[in-house]
Design a protein around this motif. Structure first.
Motif, mmCIF file in Angstrom:
data_model
loop_
_atom_site.group_PDB
_atom_site.id
_atom_site.type_symbol
_atom_site.label_atom_id
_atom_site.label_comp_id
_atom_site.label_asym_id
_atom_site.label_seq_id
_atom_site.Cartn_x
_atom_site.Cartn_y
_atom_site.Cartn_z
ATOM 1 N N PRO A 265 0.837 -1.202 0.000
ATOM 2 C CA PRO A 265 0.000 0.000 0.000
ATOM 3 C C PRO A 265 0.870 1.251 0.000
ATOM 4 O O PRO A 265 1.874 1.321 0.716
ATOM 5 C CB PRO A 265 -0.787 -0.128 1.308
ATOM 6 N N ASN A 266 0.497 2.249 -0.804
ATOM 7 C CA ASN A 266 1.260 3.496 -0.822
ATOM 8 C C ASN A 266 0.707 4.473 0.219
ATOM 9 O O ASN A 266 -0.211 4.146 0.985
ATOM 10 C CB ASN A 266 1.279 4.115 -2.224
ATOM 11 N N SER A 267 1.233 5.695 0.240
ATOM 12 C CA SER A 267 0.854 6.663 1.272
ATOM 13 C C SER A 267 -0.592 7.130 1.136
ATOM 14 O O SER A 267 -1.170 7.661 2.082
ATOM 15 C CB SER A 267 1.792 7.878 1.199
ATOM 16 N N ASP A 268 -1.192 6.920 -0.043
ATOM 17 C CA ASP A 268 -2.591 7.294 -0.250
ATOM 18 C C ASP A 268 -3.554 6.167 0.118
ATOM 19 O O ASP A 268 -4.769 6.314 -0.041
ATOM 20 C CB ASP A 268 -2.819 7.689 -1.711
ATOM 21 N N GLY A 269 -3.004 5.035 0.555
ATOM 22 C CA GLY A 269 -3.856 3.914 0.903
ATOM 23 C C GLY A 269 -4.283 3.102 -0.300
ATOM 24 O O GLY A 269 -5.264 2.351 -0.225
ATOM 25 N N LEU A 335 5.843 -8.938 5.087
ATOM 26 C CA LEU A 335 6.390 -8.180 6.211
ATOM 27 C C LEU A 335 5.434 -7.057 6.594
ATOM 28 O O LEU A 335 4.903 -6.361 5.715
ATOM 29 C CB LEU A 335 7.749 -7.563 5.844
ATOM 30 N N PRO A 336 5.205 -6.835 7.900
ATOM 31 C CA PRO A 336 4.432 -5.657 8.321
ATOM 32 C C PRO A 336 5.263 -4.392 8.121
ATOM 33 O O PRO A 336 6.474 -4.391 8.365
ATOM 34 C CB PRO A 336 4.167 -5.927 9.805
ATOM 35 N N ILE A 337 4.641 -3.324 7.634
ATOM 36 C CA ILE A 337 5.355 -2.067 7.405
ATOM 37 C C ILE A 337 4.573 -0.912 8.022
ATOM 38 O O ILE A 337 3.371 -1.015 8.267
ATOM 39 C CB ILE A 337 5.595 -1.792 5.903
ATOM 40 N N ALA A 338 5.272 0.203 8.249
ATOM 41 C CA ALA A 338 4.623 1.390 8.799
ATOM 42 C C ALA A 338 3.814 2.089 7.718
ATOM 43 O O ALA A 338 4.119 2.013 6.538
ATOM 44 C CB ALA A 338 5.680 2.342 9.361
ATOM 45 N N SER A 339 2.754 2.780 8.152
ATOM 46 C CA SER A 339 1.907 3.513 7.216
ATOM 47 C C SER A 339 1.524 4.852 7.814
ATOM 48 O O SER A 339 1.285 4.961 9.024
ATOM 49 C CB SER A 339 0.644 2.713 6.882
ATOM 50 N N ALA A 340 1.449 5.895 6.948
ATOM 51 C CA ALA A 340 1.028 7.213 7.413
ATOM 52 C C ALA A 340 -0.454 7.224 7.770
ATOM 53 O O ALA A 340 -0.917 8.084 8.512
ATOM 54 C CB ALA A 340 1.310 8.264 6.337
ATOM 55 N N ARG A 341 -1.169 6.250 7.250
ATOM 56 C CA ARG A 341 -2.607 6.145 7.539
ATOM 57 C C ARG A 341 -2.805 5.128 8.651
ATOM 58 O O ARG A 341 -2.646 3.919 8.447
ATOM 59 C CB ARG A 341 -3.366 5.742 6.274
#
Length: 639
Positions: A265-269, A335-341
């Motif tokens: 997923p990108n920063s826009d979801g 892998l779990p990753i961080a997201s801005a959302r």
């Protein structure tokens, strides 16, 4: 079960025969406790009883399948226990399906491929395009038709690798045939028929705009119950458009020759799907109509050994698909990753495409230059000693090792490999499968008692592994292995820092090859490089004569190029340096005290004829095979 019936004697072994409607024992446990003891579950399953009797499965394999079966039951998804065994990569799926077909009275069919293909082609107009699409999806095909002599109703024969699947029976029922028989043939045979009979197009891409039938994973085969628990399955795994998108991505990755598929997923979801082609990532699709978790769940549901509900840990799984008539294996890493959302549970998925058709068995096709090739061939022709391939991830080490193994394998030698994981299956070679009960170190110790002639160790990760591998090389075995270092001399330093004694390093190793992969220019649209930067050329070691008389090329980037489709590059080749362990090199290593003199090793090797990575890249650029930018990209700034 409301299937068409034909009680004539000649049809009693088909889907109309009552013996083809097995009782799975589910009626007594439809509403019971989800927990069924292991031995009880195994004894209830007649297919597993046959597999056990014929010693085709082990209790460990059954235990693994039972654990997954129990988890599915807790989610009200009913799947036969034996069917979960088909997800175990260590078991032959054909052996499972043939036993299942036999238990449920489906006869095995032998076909003449040429005649069958002619029949399929002749009856293309008998069924709708939608029906053919469904048959291809389910791997079931009509293979013959017998005209009715008494009542005028023709009898159709269909063949599939899994005749017990309810969806197959639903499909044939929808064709409104008066008489038919369903028989078993191996999955590889069905795949080859589909590949030869239908145009190799990505059918899943065509379905993305439509509303295709939902996908399910094969439920219980019962006479008294509905074929599929629609609500439960749709709620858990049936997202038809996303499934088609995922399957389309797998097929397209294979068709385009990608080595990896990236999903995240990108920063826009939104979900982005990228493919690594010739070493570089290219975005293939952006999905902005669904939540990222929905698509990621589809990927997980279609991957074996992956828990859909685990979003906080790293997971590894695998997928198998028939593409273009070939069984392709996909290795899945999550892998779990961080997201801005904050509302998104973001995970990154990378899928490695393992296409056995890409295995190179001819060492000359790797692209090693003359000096490196001669030294490589000399090193692998020795009866003992070690050959080490080094370089970063994705530099083609495994491909070169496989090609080297194929040069030395023969019926007269015992070749063993220890890899984690096993990526490519090689003929004539025994590839040891590691597990939680058999680690790399334990496998290497066992190999010493397994009468090997040639051994390949996937990677020397620590001192114990390195010392065992070197012990194999010192005790009369030709040994291959890999390391992650930047160049050949630093491989020696890495072993030294691991704690391996200098005398073992010096006298066990025949050759160290450091390797990179450069993209090859498209020969159709490449154009001359008119004004190369002289500072860059001098930095890379070009002589004045080479700069004055040599012709360099760059990518043409022609959008409609029939070869490269506008990328300017097509394929890759190796750039390598080969450090031969001569008497001088061994003396330098033996004289090492606290550190290995890498600069001294490199200087001595160059004096003895070694081409460095930069030298090799420069030569390839002068031959017009790649660009100066590519040489800089893979060799770094060191000249």
């Amino acid at each position: 079960m409301n299937l068409p019936t034909d009680r004539r004697p000649e049809s009693r072994h088909g889907t109309q025969d009552s013996r083809a409607h097995p009782r799975s024992g589910r009626s007594s446990d439809t509403h019971d406790d989800h927990t069924v003891p292991f031995e009880t579950a195994v004894k209830r399953d007649r297919v597993i009883a046959r597999l056990r009797k014929n010693e085709l499965v082990s209790d460990d394999q059954l235990q693994t399948a039972w654990i997954e079966w129990t988890r599915l039951r807790e989610r009200n998804i009913r799947v036969p226990l034996w069917r979960l065994l088909t997800m175990d990569q260590s078991i032959s799926t054909d052996e499972i399906y043939v036993e299942a077909a036999s238990v449920y009275a489906f006869k095995e069919l032998e076909i003449d491929k040429k005649e069958t293909l002619a029949f399929i082609d002749a009856c293309k107009d008998e069924f709708s395009e939608e029906s053919w699409d469904s048959m291809v999806e389910l791997f079931v095909l009509p293979v013959s038709m017998e005209s009715g002599k008494n009542n005028g109703h023709s009898k159709w024969t269909f063949a599939t690798h899994d005749p017990t699947r309810p969806e197959v029976h639903q499909l044939i029922q929808s064709l409104h045939l008066k008489r038919f028989e369903l028989m078993y043939i191996p999955q590889s045979v069905v795949g080859s028929l589909i590949s030869a009979s239908f145009v190799n197009i990505n059918q899943y891409l065509e379905k993305l705009e439509d509303a295709p039938p939902v996908f399910d994973m094969g439920t219980e085969f019962n006479e008294d119950d509905d074929l599929v628990d629609r609500d439960a399955l749709e709620a858990e795994i049936s997202r038809s458009r996303l499934i088609n998108l995922f399957e389309a991505a797998l097929v397209e990755a294979v068709t385009k020759g990608a080595s990896d598929l990236h999903i995240f997923p990108n920063s826009d979801g939104h979900i982005e799907i990228h493919m690594r082609i010739d070493g570089e990532l290219e975005r293939w699709h952006l999905e902005d109509n669904v939540r990222p978790e929905a698509f990621i769940s589809v990927v997980k549901d279609n991957s074996t050994n992956v828990d859909r509900f685990d979003r906080d840990s790293a997971q590894d799984g695998y997928i198998q698909r028939w593409v273009e008539g070939t069984l392709i294996r996909f290795r899945v890493s999550i892998l779990p990753i961080a997201s801005a959302r904050q509302e998104i549970h973001a995970e990154s998925i990378v899928i490695r495409i393992l296409d056995d058709r890409k295995i190179l068995t001819d060492l000359s096709k790797i692209g090693l230059l003359g000096v490196a090739m001669d030294r490589f061939k000399q090193a692998i022709s020795q009866p003992n000693g070690m050959v080490i391939l080094t370089g970063p991830t994705g530099s083609g080490k495994s491909t070169t090792l496989v090609a080297a193994l194929y040069q030395v394998v023969s019926p007269k030698v015992n070749v063993l490999t220890v890899e984690d994981p096993v990526e490519y299956l090689m003929k004539g070679i025994r590839q040891i499968k590691l597990s939680h009960r058999l680690g790399l170190e334990g496998a290497l110790r066992a190999i010493l008692r397994h009468d090997p002639d040639i051994v390949m160790v996937g990677e020397m990760r620590d001192q114990a592994t390195a010392e065992l591998a070197i012990k194999l090389a010192n005790t009369g075995h030709l040994t291959f292995s890999t390391l992650h270092t930047n160049d050949a001399p630093s491989a020696v330093s890495r072993l030294f820092k691991m704690g391996v004694e200098p005398f073992l390093i010096a006298y066990a190793i025949n050759l160290v090859v450091a390797q990179r992969l450069v993209r090859k220019l498209c020969t159709e649209c490449r154009v001359p490089e008119e004004n190369p930067d002289p500072t860059t050329l001098k930095h890379l070691g070009f002589t004045d004569e080479e700069m004055a008389g040599g012709q360099l090329y760059k990518a043409g980037n022609v959008p409609d190029c029939p070869i490269c489709s506008g990328s300017g590059f097509k394929g890759r080749r190796a750039v390598a340096e080969a450090l031969t362990f001569t008497a001088r090199i061994r003396n330098i290593i033996m004289s090492s005290k606290d550190t290995v003199d890498e600069d001294g090793l490199r200087a001595a090797a160059v004096e003895e004829g070694m081409l460095t990575l930069t030298d090799c890249g420069r030569t390839i650029a002068l031959q017009g095979e790649t660009t100066i930018e590519e040489v800089l990209r893979v060799t770094g700034s060191a000249a």
